[in-house]
Motif scaffolding. Structure first.
Motif, PDB file in Angstrom:
ATOM      1  N   ARG A  80       4.406   6.416  -2.146  1.00  0.00           N
ATOM      2  CA  ARG A  80       4.887   6.161  -3.133  1.00  0.00           C
ATOM      3  C   ARG A  80       4.878   5.172  -3.887  1.00  0.00           C
ATOM      4  NH1 ARG A  80       9.547   9.186  -3.308  1.00  0.00           N
ATOM      5  NH2 ARG A  80      11.060   7.497  -3.700  1.00  0.00           N
ATOM      6  N   CYS A  81       4.768   5.423  -6.119  1.00  0.00           N
ATOM      7  CA  CYS A  81       4.192   4.358  -6.358  1.00  0.00           C
ATOM      8  C   CYS A  81       4.961   4.118  -7.386  1.00  0.00           C
ATOM      9  CB  CYS A  81       2.597   4.182  -6.102  1.00  0.00           C
ATOM     10  SG  CYS A  81       2.222   5.705  -7.515  1.00  0.00           S
ATOM     11  N   SER A  82       4.020   3.347  -8.656  1.00  0.00           N
ATOM     12  CA  SER A  82       4.924   3.795 -10.087  1.00  0.00           C
ATOM     13  C   SER A  82       3.870   4.215 -10.444  1.00  0.00           C
ATOM     14  CB  SER A  82       5.710   2.604 -10.780  1.00  0.00           C
ATOM     15  OG  SER A  82       6.663   2.250 -10.319  1.00  0.00           O
ATOM     16  N   PRO A  83       3.986   5.166 -12.097  1.00  0.00           N
ATOM     17  CA  PRO A  83       3.175   6.113 -12.819  1.00  0.00           C
ATOM     18  C   PRO A  83       1.448   4.742 -12.767  1.00  0.00           C
ATOM     19  CG  PRO A  83       4.813   6.396 -13.470  1.00  0.00           C
ATOM     20  CD  PRO A  83       5.058   5.403 -12.736  1.00  0.00           C
ATOM     21  N   SER A  84       1.718   3.407 -13.184  1.00  0.00           N
ATOM     22  CA  SER A  84       0.517   2.618 -13.481  1.00  0.00           C
ATOM     23  C   SER A  84       0.157   2.417 -12.261  1.00  0.00           C
ATOM     24  CB  SER A  84       1.230   1.457 -14.807  1.00  0.00           C
ATOM     25  OG  SER A  84       2.163   0.388 -13.972  1.00  0.00           O
ATOM     26  N   MET A  88       1.353  -0.923   0.122  1.00  0.00           N
ATOM     27  CA  MET A  88       0.005  -0.092  -0.163  1.00  0.00           C
ATOM     28  C   MET A  88       0.770   1.039   0.007  1.00  0.00           C
ATOM     29  SD  MET A  88      -3.233  -1.223  -0.360  1.00  0.00           S
ATOM     30  CE  MET A  88      -3.781   0.291  -0.191  1.00  0.00           C
ATOM     31  N   ALA A  89       1.854   1.270   0.541  1.00  0.00           N
ATOM     32  CA  ALA A  89       3.018   2.460   0.606  1.00  0.00           C
ATOM     33  C   ALA A  89       3.778   3.124  -0.214  1.00  0.00           C
ATOM     34  CB  ALA A  89       4.216   2.299   1.811  1.00  0.00           C
ATOM     35  N   TYR A  90       4.113   0.999  -0.826  1.00  0.00           N
ATOM     36  CA  TYR A  90       4.925   1.479  -1.829  1.00  0.00           C
ATOM     37  C   TYR A  90       5.037   0.783  -3.439  1.00  0.00           C
ATOM     38  CZ  TYR A  90       8.201   3.303   1.247  1.00  0.00           C
ATOM     39  OH  TYR A  90       9.075   4.513   2.788  1.00  0.00           O
ATOM     40  N   LYS A  91       4.037   0.281  -3.565  1.00  0.00           N
ATOM     41  CA  LYS A  91       3.392  -0.262  -5.141  1.00  0.00           C
ATOM     42  C   LYS A  91       1.704   0.500  -5.285  1.00  0.00           C
ATOM     43  CE  LYS A  91       1.356  -3.860  -7.112  1.00  0.00           C
ATOM     44  NZ  LYS A  91       0.663  -4.928  -6.716  1.00  0.00           N
TER      45      LYS A  91
END
Length: 196
Positions: free
Chosen positions: A149-153, A138-141
């Motif tokens: 934090r996450c990647s745009p997708s 939940m915090a890094y994906k």
């Protein structure tokens, strides 16, 4: 949790679902001797008492101060006020027949003044990090928990790298767990009368 335990829990859920569909009642006697009925909570979701008794700001406190981070703009400053109502809450659990209660204490309440030793004679089992898999996802994906934090997708985060950051986070959680256990065993376990 091993595969046998997971299978047993799934079986119990299926039995409960079938009983609900049939209108049957589930009784304690339907479960094996020694089966523990328990509940669990998370500090931020129920504790409240924001900044009381030496608690410092934790990552959720800071995260919830930005209205765009929490869908309904809520925070955990009061939450369910378990900090002040814990006796009433425990009585309710007893009235429901709950055998065990796993609750969490905010690290921001324990660490500022190294108060780990205050709880050592009262707590038999410790978990250093609650739900590490959920936190990592939940915090890094997905970017829904702090630090978002996450990647745009996977979300609308200002920064993040799904390919690397979750692995770094898990690695550091394992190191933190190891260090906490080392300190506990070295400094506190010997004086803990509840140790098993």
């Amino acid at each position: 949790m091993n595969d046998l335990m997971i299978g047993f829990m799934l079986l119990l859920l299926l039995v409960a679902a079938q009983a609900s569909i049939n209108g049957d009642t589930i009784k304690r006697s339907d479960f094996p001797d020694g089966f523990l009925f328990g509940v669990s909570t998370s500090a931020y979701q129920i504790e409240g008492a924001y900044l009381e008794d030496g608690k410092s700001v934790n990552n959720w406190d800071a995260f919830s101060l930005s209205p765009s981070n929490i869908e309904d703009g809520g925070d955990g400053f009061v939450a369910d006020d378990h900090y002040h109502r814990y006796l009433e809450d425990i009585e309710t659990k007893q009235a429901l027949g709950v055998d065990v209660y796993r609750f969490s204490i905010s690290w921001a309440r324990v660490l500022p003044k190294t108060r780990f030793k205050i709880f050592g004679d009262r707590v038999k089992h410790w978990i250093t990090i609650n739900e590490p898999n959920l936190f990592t996802q939940m915090a890094y994906k997905n970017g829904k928990y702090p630090p978002a934090r996450c990647s745009p997708s996977f979300g609308n985060c200002s920064a993040g790298n799904l390919d690397i950051e979750p692995l770094i986070v898990v690695h550091n959680m394992l190191l933190a767990h190891g260090k906490a256990m080392k300190i506990y065993r070295r400094d506190y376990q010997a004086s803990n009368p509840l140790k098993s």
